[in-house]
Scaffold this active site. Structure first.
Site, mmCIF file in Angstrom:
data_model
loop_
_atom_site.group_PDB
_atom_site.id
_atom_site.type_symbol
_atom_site.label_atom_id
_atom_site.label_comp_id
_atom_site.label_asym_id
_atom_site.label_seq_id
_atom_site.Cartn_x
_atom_site.Cartn_y
_atom_site.Cartn_z
ATOM 1 N N ASN A 86 100.069 31.594 51.484
ATOM 2 C CA ASN A 86 98.935 32.143 50.751
ATOM 3 C C ASN A 86 97.843 31.078 50.725
ATOM 4 O OD1 ASN A 86 98.390 34.665 48.871
ATOM 5 N ND2 ASN A 86 97.436 32.913 47.862
ATOM 6 N N SER A 113 104.023 52.723 52.359
ATOM 7 C CA SER A 113 103.842 53.513 51.146
ATOM 8 C C SER A 113 105.035 53.346 50.215
ATOM 9 C CB SER A 113 103.669 54.995 51.477
ATOM 10 O OG SER A 113 103.523 55.751 50.287
ATOM 11 N N LYS A 124 99.175 56.988 57.749
ATOM 12 C CA LYS A 124 99.199 56.526 56.352
ATOM 13 C C LYS A 124 97.965 57.011 55.601
ATOM 14 C CE LYS A 124 100.350 54.074 52.684
ATOM 15 N NZ LYS A 124 99.148 53.876 51.910
ATOM 16 N N HIS A 131 98.553 60.580 54.810
ATOM 17 C CA HIS A 131 99.538 60.581 53.716
ATOM 18 C C HIS A 131 98.831 60.419 52.373
ATOM 19 C CE1 HIS A 131 101.731 58.176 50.731
ATOM 20 N NE2 HIS A 131 102.836 58.777 51.116
ATOM 21 N N ASN A 132 97.927 59.454 52.296
ATOM 22 C CA ASN A 132 97.209 59.211 51.046
ATOM 23 C C ASN A 132 96.302 60.385 50.687
ATOM 24 O OD1 ASN A 132 98.446 56.724 51.339
ATOM 25 N ND2 ASN A 132 96.675 55.584 50.623
ATOM 26 N N GLU A 150 98.435 62.925 49.208
ATOM 27 C CA GLU A 150 98.748 62.424 47.860
ATOM 28 C C GLU A 150 97.638 62.784 46.876
ATOM 29 O OE1 GLU A 150 98.594 57.998 46.073
ATOM 30 O OE2 GLU A 150 100.024 58.231 47.714
#
Length: 480
Positions: A33, A128, A183, A186-187, A190
């Site tokens: 990081n 997800s 994805k 998918h969202n 959702e």
């Protein structure tokens, strides 16, 4: 000494949990990081023989087994490009960069081509399941370089959630940006599902005057039937949580009615418009969030009109609950039909080999929209003909599949009743209403677009086609 299997950059909640998941499955991972204190704090808490860290990017890269596999878990957009830029001088040909963030698929396509020119491999992987899924098993949607996927398969299959048959909820989606595209959709789905649930909640609260826990019991009941899903499962908790700040009320009643969004629903809607695909239920779910954000304006306008819930044509609650369940089921099938149509169209236009049965299967576990309905769609699409046995890309619209046709014929009448009832009682249902309109439009042979074409040709000579002959035509539109 064997070097480390995989590296991960970015120790926000999702990255930290994904790293722990990988280590828990006996793969060696090192993390990095840019804030050293963040890395040190994480290692103090979770460091182990399988989970180590580096405080210098060069040391991080050099610790990895070749070809190196590096997961990026940072905020979408410029931060991803910044990380890639910092890695480039340290990497060698055939090394693999894996973006597991919520990146826009077009950015993933550009990065794929850019890194390919540098001799590097790139995977754009949708993930997800939120922070819990990242730690205990997400649904994963990798796209990009296929050979790189094969080298990652063992790790990803180990850490992914399991479907209804116990298989890992991960599958190679397709080339370049296919994983992040799926994805994104998918969202979008959702968004649609949550908005329909919110409309049902509003109806029960506003017209039937039920309390949050009473609605929670109904949603708990729904979760035992054909609407069984993660979102209905957690609804019980959301609707029964007492406020910790001594208001004496349930927390849901103290939350401001302004829904946030991170952009993936908007991306889905825009892409559908660009491809000429109807995505009305999902797009209306995005608009519902934008309307919710206009709180001050809504308060001002509400005082002008002073709308009241009419409580017209109320029926016995038990009967109404069953109708509402069927309406939600039909609405959600309509929303899935729109999303899957978008995926199919994009696959054809982008040259992706996307298997809708597999998409449904890997959404059965781990992801936010995981639900019994996905197992139903998985089986339904596995039995539909495809244009290519290898690709398994169904040529059928979801409404054409026999089992879905049977279910819709049973549930659409109740969706029609609910939408009509809500209109009479001043309850907005943008997603449920458009789900019904989409069904009615897609199941009609003739629509009034001929009238629109006549008007367009009148004022702009835009031409029109005829039903009895080929070609484009224009009329002078002079009567007499």
């Amino acid at each position: 000494m064997k070097k480390i299997d995989i590296g991960l950059i970015g120790l926000a909640v999702m990255g930290a949990n994904l790293a722990r998941n990988i280590a828990n499955h006996e793969f060696k991972i090192t993390v990095y990081n840019r804030t050293i204190d963040k890395t040190r704090e994480f290692l103090d808490q979770y460091g182990s023989k399988n989970l180590t860290g580096a405080f210098d990017l060069k040391a991080f890269v050099e610790s990895l087994e070749k070809p190196r596999k590096i997961i990026i878990m940072v905020k979408a957009g410029k931060p991803v490009d910044a990380v890639i830029e910092s890695l480039l001088p340290l990497l060698e040909k055939e090394d693999i960069i894996i973006d597991c963030g919520n990146s826009y698929f077009k950015d993933t396509q550009k990065r794929f081509e850019f890194l390919k020119a540098q001799g590097l491999k790139f995977i754009g992987c949708g993930v997800s399941g939120g922070e819990e899924g990242a730690l205990n098993g997400p649904s994963m949607m990798p796209g990009g370089d296929f050979e790189s996927w094969k080298s990652l398969k063992g790790i990803f299959e180990s850490i992914a959630a399991k479907d209804f048959s116990g298989k890992p909820c991960v599958a190679y989606i397709g080339d370049n940006g296919a994983g992040h595209f799926v994805k994104m959709v998918h969202n979008g789905i959702e968004y649609g599902v949550m908005q329909m649930m919110a409309e049902a909640y509003d109806l029960l609260r506003s017209v039937y005057k039920l309390s949050a826990p009473e609605i929670g019991k109904i949603f708990e009941q729904y979760n035992k039937g054909k609407l069984k899903s993660y979102l209905f499962e957690i609804s019980k908790v959301v609707l029964n949580k007492k406020d910790d700040l001594d208001s004496g009320k349930y927390l849901i009643d103290m939350i401001l009615d302004q829904a946030a969004q991170k952009g993936t629903g908007k991306w889905t809607a825009i892409d559908a418009l660009d491809r000429g695909i109807t995505l009305s239920s999902i797009t209306e779910a995005v608009f519902a969030r934008t309307v919710s954000s206009q709180k001050e304006k809504r308060i001002k306008i509400a005082k002008i009109y002073e709308q009241k819930f009419e409580n017209k044509n109320l029926q016995l609650l038990d009967n109404f609950i069953k109708e509402l369940e069927n309406a939600l089921y039909a609405g959600m099938l309509s929303s899935y039909a729109q999303g899957y149509d978008l995926i199919s169209t994009a696959a054809e236009e982008e040259g992706w080999k996307i298997n809708l049965s597999e998409i449904s299967r890997i959404w059965e576990g781990g992801c936010i929209i995981r639900a019994d309905i996905l197992n139903f769609l998985h089986k339904a699409y596995s039995n539909t003909p495809s244009r290519d046995a290898l690709q398994c890309v169904s040529t059928k619209h979801l409404f054409e599949i026999n089992k879905i046709k049977d279910d819709l014929k049973k549930s659409i009448p109740d969706l029609r009743k609910i939408v009509s009832f809500c209109a009479e009682n001043s309850v907005p249902t943008p997603s449920l209403s458009t789900a019904l309109s989409y069904f009615d439009s897609m199941t009609r042979e003739n629509l009034p677009a001929n009238f629109i074409q006549g008007l367009r040709d009148y004022f702009g000579a835009h031409t029109y086609e005829r039903i009895d002959r080929d070609g484009s035509f224009h009329c002078e539109w002079i009567l007499g």
